[in-house]
Scaffold this motif. Structure first.
Motif, mmCIF file in Angstrom:
data_model
loop_
_atom_site.group_PDB
_atom_site.id
_atom_site.type_symbol
_atom_site.label_atom_id
_atom_site.label_comp_id
_atom_site.label_asym_id
_atom_site.label_seq_id
_atom_site.Cartn_x
_atom_site.Cartn_y
_atom_site.Cartn_z
ATOM 1 N N ILE A 236 -21.282 96.300 2.785
ATOM 2 C CA ILE A 236 -21.798 95.711 3.948
ATOM 3 C C ILE A 236 -22.740 96.729 4.507
ATOM 4 C CG2 ILE A 236 -21.011 94.937 6.093
ATOM 5 C CD1 ILE A 236 -18.126 94.767 5.070
ATOM 6 N N ALA A 242 -25.298 91.125 8.536
ATOM 7 C CA ALA A 242 -24.208 91.113 7.351
ATOM 8 C C ALA A 242 -22.895 90.664 7.967
ATOM 9 C CB ALA A 242 -24.148 92.534 6.934
ATOM 10 N N PRO A 246 -22.097 86.659 6.698
ATOM 11 C CA PRO A 246 -21.922 87.604 5.529
ATOM 12 C C PRO A 246 -22.277 86.568 4.310
ATOM 13 C CG PRO A 246 -19.682 86.919 6.491
ATOM 14 C CD PRO A 246 -20.897 86.586 7.724
ATOM 15 N N ARG A 263 -19.231 90.641 -0.273
ATOM 16 C CA ARG A 263 -19.215 90.740 1.092
ATOM 17 C C ARG A 263 -18.030 90.080 1.933
ATOM 18 N NH1 ARG A 263 -24.081 91.445 1.257
ATOM 19 N NH2 ARG A 263 -24.683 89.250 1.869
#
Length: 304
Positions: A236, A242, A246, A263
């Motif tokens: 991450i 992010a 994600p 992720r």
């Protein structure tokens, strides 16, 4: 009396004039009887396109505005995790060293500020082989800086960077990364230990396979009883997009589709198990927890 190379380096680590930094021990948390500390290796300066280029640009703009993030230039922190349990002194990665960017490579100074000399480090455990994580492996004599440590890396990550074809297949923009990683890993070739995802690499430290950013990227769950934290490396890689999206591809991931899947799965594990995290490029030392809001997440640092 002659001054040995090791004595010189150990002394320099404790001297305030080596490289001035405002903050060294950026964040800290306890895990049972152990302590997880993040140390500043400085920061990077990156073009925004390094991360944002493959993302849907019309949807990206309002997210960056909301997060107060520039689209053109990013200056992510670099946080090296140090775990001490009374028996082992473990570094997760070794920072950038002096040859990557002038704003990074400050780990030796940070260690000196918490009274840890290179010879005190018992184990160096690598998340992956990118420059800001592994180029600090060697000293100015091209010898391993942490000369009494056991070096540990995932088998798949080692095989990738040691493959002589990687420099030809990684792409022109990353070719220097392949050359630099191979040169440094060759220096520990006779002393390195390998592991796979799911292995307990040290007592209380389990490797978690998190590929995509690199082919063999690893995270690590550090646990004592009911208390645990996840050292996530670059699985991450930032505290903004992010977390907010994600599932979007990131240009920083070598396999952006796999990186996004990893992720998403990692966020599910972190929230389900209520894990603290220690992120290499997360702000305020990178130690904190994750809050979920529907399909979005938010990083809540422990440091104020």
């Amino acid at each position: 009396m002659s001054l040995s190379r090791r004595a010189f380096l150990s002394g320099c680590a404790a001297m305030p004039f080596c490289v001035p930094l405002a903050r060294f021990a950026v964040a800290e948390t306890t895990i049972g009887n152990g302590t997880l500390t993040t140390l500043s290796d400085g920061h990077l300066t990156l073009p925004g396109s390094f991360i944002f280029e493959p993302m849907p640009q019309d949807d990206l703009a309002p997210l960056l505005s909301q997060a107060g993030i520039s689209k053109t230039t990013l200056t992510p922190d670099c946080n090296v995790s140090l775990y001490r349990d009374g028996t082992n002194t473990v570094l997760f990665d070794v920072g950038a060293g002096p040859d990557f960017q002038p704003s990074a490579g400050k780990l030796l100074d940070a260690l000196g500020k918490v009274d840890v000399a290179p010879e005190d480090v018992t184990h160096v455990v690598f998340t992956h082989g990118h420059p800001d994580h592994i180029w600090g492996l060697l000293d100015e004599f091209d010898d391993p800086l942490f000369y009494d440590a056991t070096y540990m890396i995932g088998r798949a990550e080692w095989d990738y960077w040691m493959n002589p074809e990687t420099v030809n297949t990684i792409g022109e923009a990353r070719a220097s990364m392949a050359v630099g990683a191979k040169r440094r890993l060759e220096a520990i070739e006779d002393a390195v230990e390998f592991f796979n995802g799911g292995d307990e690499v040290l007592p209380g430290i389990q490797a978690v396979s998190t590929p995509g950013h690199t082919p063999g990227h690893m995270s690590f769950e550090v646990r004592q009883g009911s208390e645990a934290a996840l050292v996530i490396g670059d699985a991450i890689g930032n505290h903004h997009v992010a977390f907010m999206r994600p599932e979007w591809p990131s240009g920083s991931d070598q396999d952006s589709d796999l990186g996004a899947k990893t992720r998403a799965a990692l966020f599910d594990r972190i929230v389900a198990d209520d894990l603290k995290i220690a992120g290499f490029h997360l702000p305020k030392g990178g130690i904190g927890h994750v809050e979920r809001n529907d399909s979005e997440f938010r990083f809540v640092p422990e440091a104020s």
